[in-house]
Scaffold this active site. Structure first.
Site, PDB file in Angstrom:
ATOM      1  CE1 TYR A 143      -3.197  -2.663   0.256  1.00  0.00           C
ATOM      2  CE2 TYR A 143      -3.565  -2.331   2.459  1.00  0.00           C
ATOM      3  CZ  TYR A 143      -4.089  -2.930   1.347  1.00  0.00           C
ATOM      4  OH  TYR A 143      -4.807  -3.943   1.164  1.00  0.00           O
ATOM      5  CE  LYS A 190       1.807 -17.674  -1.832  1.00  0.00           C
ATOM      6  NZ  LYS A 190       0.888 -19.024  -1.713  1.00  0.00           N
ATOM      7  CG  ASP A 222      -1.645 -20.292   0.118  1.00  0.00           C
ATOM      8  OD1 ASP A 222      -0.820 -19.811   0.749  1.00  0.00           O
ATOM      9  OD2 ASP A 222      -1.203 -20.885  -0.727  1.00  0.00           O
ATOM     10  CG  ASP A 246      -7.356  -4.484   3.637  1.00  0.00           C
ATOM     11  OD1 ASP A 246      -8.430  -4.703   4.189  1.00  0.00           O
ATOM     12  OD2 ASP A 246      -6.985  -3.975   2.689  1.00  0.00           O
ATOM     13  CG  ASP A 250     -12.960  -6.848   5.526  1.00  0.00           C
ATOM     14  OD1 ASP A 250     -12.789  -6.483   6.587  1.00  0.00           O
ATOM     15  OD2 ASP A 250     -13.648  -6.535   4.562  1.00  0.00           O
TER      16      ASP A 250
END
Ligand code: NAD
Length: 357
Positions: A143, A190, A222, A246, A250
């Site tokens: 970001y 990852k 994942d 992020d 959620d």
């Protein structure tokens, strides 16, 4: 007895309605536990633009810096949602607040009240007992890295970047939190593919040597996405980078059923900011329908994290638990089996929580 100064920043829409209940709960705690809380208010978002032209006026920022903690509501107004080109926008106030206060860690506790087991789309037997604390890094990663276009604009890129220091400071917060809970930490990355993730893992592994009492598990993002739904009770504290956090937070919010029940904390080295995860909800603003429990739970987080008041924080969570056990609901957490006379508005359910405190 502790003396603390709390800044109330309601912002827009239902932020005003729910934060008023959160403040009353803080007041009640001060009386019950013999603390002295003083308050001030500050503007942010649309209300700040209307009053001053600035979504985060310097005066508000100054008040935030000078307070012991901030109880924040939400920002947003339909005027800007329908006009993406508006130059001055409420959410600029939110991003500026996070940046200026150096809020690099976003904490999101995912705790399901037993009474609401049926409100989630996941089977109750899988969910029962789920209690997760997420630490999402908030000021780094893809970001904030270099971004742009090349090849005449036909190729776009965003660079994911982390420094050792950035990983260490959030990692340490997560290890410390695990110590006060079930002593389990999952670090999500990852590292099989991404260099920034390899550095992330190196730093968490180094920290793990300093916290031999904490059981650490390393997961690829994942796999975490899958295990969260399959076996949510496996997690205690989870620490991860900005982008992964992020998305995963959620996903995890669905474990708790409703947005109206989830609180979050954004912390750094200075003043911490505590807020519901929901927005300003224009569709129900001014109707007295908003569930104030996310704001009340934000107040509980504030007491626990910024003031170290665990017992006070637990008293609030227990009051909410009892209100739910008595059968009281707001509309967003009611279902077919709810007796309509038990569905209360924002202030009325707030009063029930206050009675139990
Ligand atoms: P929202 O979270 O405001 O609302 C989503 C849905 O959930 C709505 O139907 C709403 O009625 C319901 N809801 C949310 N909180 C509730 C509560 N406490 N009780 C009962 N129902 C609740 O998200 P949105 O509709 O996508 O966005 C509305 C505005 O909020 C936009 O302007 C957006 O930019 C802003 N927003 C702000 C924040 C923030 O300040 N942190 C976060 C998300 C969205």
């Amino acid at each position: 007895m502790a003396k603390k100064h709390i800044l109330i920043v309601p912002g827009d829409g239902i932020g005003q309605e729910v934060t008023a209940v959160g403040k009353k709960v803080l007041d009640k705690i001060a009386v019950r536990f013999n603390h002295e809380f003083t308050y001030d208010e500050a503007l942010i978002g649309h209300v700040a633009i209307e009053a001053t032209g600035d979504p985060l006026p310097a005066e508000s920022l100054e008040k935030m810096r000078n307070s012991d903690a901030v109880l924040f509501g939400a920002v947003g107004h339909p005027k800007y949602d329908n006009d993406p080109s508006a130059k001055v926008r409420p959410e600029q106030g939110l991003l500026k607040m996070r940046k200026e206060l150096g809020l690099y860690a976003n904490l999101r506790p995912i705790k399901l009240f037993d009474e609401l087991l049926g409100a989630s789309s996941i089977k109750p037997e899988i969910l029962k007992g789920a209690d997760i604390l997420f630490f999402r890094e908030l000021t780094g990663d893809i970001y904030f890295g270099e971004k742009g276009r090349k090849n005449n604009g036909d190729t776009a890129y965003d660079v994911a970047e982390y420094s050792r220091y950035e990983v260490q400071r959030i990692g340490r917060k997560a290890f410390e939190a695990a110590r006060t809970r079930r002593k389990k930490l999952v670090s999500v990355d990852k590292a099989n593919v991404l260099e920034s993730s390899r550095l992330w893992r190196e730093e968490i592994q180094k920290l793990a040597l300093e916290y031999p009492d904490i059981e650490v598990e390393y997961q690829f993002v994942d796999a975490t996405a899958m295990i969260l739904i399959k076996e949510p009770t496996r997690f205690d504290v989870v620490v991860t980078a900005n982008l992964f956090g992020d998305i995963l937070t959620d996903e995890a919010s669905q474990i708790a059923g409703s947005m109206g029940m989830l609180a979050s904390a954004s912390i750094g080295d200075g003043t911490g900011v505590y807020e519901p995860i929901h927005g300003s909800a224009h569709d129900i603003t001014g109707k007295g329908l908003a569930n104030p429990m996310a704001s009340v739970l934000s107040a509980a987080l504030l007491l626990d994290i910024s003031f170290g008041m665990k017992e006070e924080s637990e008293a609030i969570i227990s009051a909410i638990d009892q209100v739910l056990k008595k059968g009281f609901r707001t509309r967003d957490i009611a279902d077919k089996t709810t007796d309509p006379s038990m569905i209360l508005g924002t202030d009325a359910i707030g009063e029930e929580i206050l009675k139990l405190l």
